[in-house]
Enzyme design. Structure first.
Site, mmCIF file in Angstrom:
data_model
loop_
_atom_site.group_PDB
_atom_site.id
_atom_site.type_symbol
_atom_site.label_atom_id
_atom_site.label_comp_id
_atom_site.label_asym_id
_atom_site.label_seq_id
_atom_site.Cartn_x
_atom_site.Cartn_y
_atom_site.Cartn_z
ATOM 1 N N ASP A 286 -11.548 9.662 -7.452
ATOM 2 C CA ASP A 286 -11.050 8.478 -8.313
ATOM 3 C C ASP A 286 -11.341 8.732 -9.724
ATOM 4 O OD1 ASP A 286 -11.386 4.915 -7.768
ATOM 5 O OD2 ASP A 286 -10.009 6.220 -9.168
ATOM 6 N N GLU B 273 -1.085 8.985 -11.367
ATOM 7 C CA GLU B 273 -0.788 7.579 -11.931
ATOM 8 C C GLU B 273 -0.774 7.745 -13.298
ATOM 9 O OE1 GLU B 273 -3.759 4.939 -10.321
ATOM 10 O OE2 GLU B 273 -3.909 6.296 -8.558
ATOM 11 N N ARG C 293 1.041 -1.158 -0.183
ATOM 12 C CA ARG C 293 -0.023 -0.070 0.007
ATOM 13 C C ARG C 293 0.883 1.319 -0.002
ATOM 14 N NH1 ARG C 293 -4.226 0.560 -1.888
ATOM 15 N NH2 ARG C 293 -5.114 -1.212 -0.898
ATOM 16 N N HIS D 181 1.518 3.145 -10.597
ATOM 17 C CA HIS D 181 0.592 3.776 -9.192
ATOM 18 C C HIS D 181 1.386 4.495 -8.128
ATOM 19 C CE1 HIS D 181 -2.846 3.349 -6.778
ATOM 20 N NE2 HIS D 181 -3.497 2.721 -7.738
ATOM 21 N N GLN E 75 -7.218 -7.607 -9.388
ATOM 22 C CA GLN E 75 -7.488 -6.088 -9.656
ATOM 23 C C GLN E 75 -5.972 -5.652 -9.974
ATOM 24 O OE1 GLN E 75 -9.985 -2.991 -8.537
ATOM 25 N NE2 GLN E 75 -8.583 -2.316 -7.069
#
Ligand code: TA6
Length: 299
Positions: A210, A267, A56, A161, A79
């Protein structure tokens, strides 16, 4: 803790890369007027770093799918694909005359990957450390020997990311004004992200954000009072801006309490539609992230 590679630049910057996921978990760089290197990436204090799940934070590598898989060849994948949860190999560190240090990590199909994904591929992830910048390149080679016509192309998505260490509620990301984007925090009746046009000169993440910007300019600045990071990219036409805020962040088991206040994800990737690479060919996506110095910082 899985094996790691740490590069130290003669002028003080450093980068730390886990072989698990080829995940960069630390990038420390000085900035003009500050000789002591400072950490530029966020990694949650409660991140799992034993190789049992993706980290993370830092810079996870997303391949061959972004988000939940939508391509028929990716249907068995987790994912964001398998790259960030596979153990990569590495061969050597190269130092150029300017003192820049490069290391290449590689990933080829393992039994675990082949059980989920049938394509033949070879990935190289090249990390290069400069005094004030860090570059990452993903080379995707279609190693199929197929000579069929039409060519049996490898179809994929790819993204870096980036978890940029920053005061989330004071950050602005430019330039995205007038860019089309898909807001994943709002779904249409068909359950799709809502299509919008960005009206803000500077994008903030003061609320749960998002957003997937399509065909963006590939040259971004993430700035805040007292700091900033530049992101220049090649072949990565889209860019995602994400911050879960407490609304989504508090539900993430590996997100430290209040961690969402300490980062913004900016990202770069190829995530709208699928890139295609023909047998024997290689696609390269690249980013250069750099410290924005005081002189150039947005006021
Ligand atoms: O890049 C943004 C995003 O796709 C968000 O939708 C959120 O899922 C985030 O990635 C983190 O995904 P992860 O699988 O690492 O929890």
């Amino acid at each position: 803790m899985p094996a790691e590679i740490i590069l130290h630049h003669p002028k003080g910057s450093s980068v730390q890369i886990m072989l698990y996921g080829a995940t960069i978990v630390s990038w420390r760089s000085p900035s003009e007027g500050r000789s002591d290197p400072a950490e530029r990436l966020f990694v949650s204090a409660t991140a799992i770093t034993d190789g049992s799940k993706p980290v993370r934070g830092g810079i996870p590598v997303v391949f061959p799918c972004f988000g939940p898989p939508t391509h028929r060849e990716h249907s068995n994948l987790p994912q964001h694909g398998f790259a960030r949860s596979s153990t990569w190999s590495w061969d050597d560190v190269i130092k150029d005359e300017g003192g820049r240090l490069s290391v290449t990590l590689t990933l080829a199909p393992t039994a675990a990957i082949t059980a989920l994904y049938k394509r033949q591929f070879h990935l190289s992830f090249v990390v290069t450390l400069g005094e004030f910048d860090l570059s990452t390149e993903l080379h995707v080679k279609n190693t199929s020997g197929s000579t069929e016509y039409p060519p049996d192309s490898l179809e994929f998505q790819a993204l870096f990311h980036n978890y940029i260490l920053a005061p989330a509620n004071d950050v602005l990301i430019t330039p995205l004004q007038n860019n089309s984007y898909f807001d994943k925090t709002e779904s249409t009746e068909e359950g799709r992200a809502t299509a919008k046009i960005e009206t803000r000169a500077g994008v903030d993440v003061r609320k749960f954000t998002d957003s997937v910007y399509e065909n963006a300019c590939q040259n971004y600045e993430v700035t805040w009072p007292g700091g900033g990071i530049g992101i220049k990219t090649a072949n990565m036409k889209d860019v995602v801006v994400w911050n879960p805020q407490a609304e989504a962040g508090s539900k993430m088991g590996d997100m430290e309490k209040g961690g969402w206040e300490k980062f913004v994800c900016c990202e770069p990737g190829y995530v709208r539609g699928f890139e295609r690479v023909a047998p024997g060919m290689t696609w390269v996506g690249k980013q250069v992230i750099s410290v924005i110095h005081a002189a150039r910082r947005h006021q």
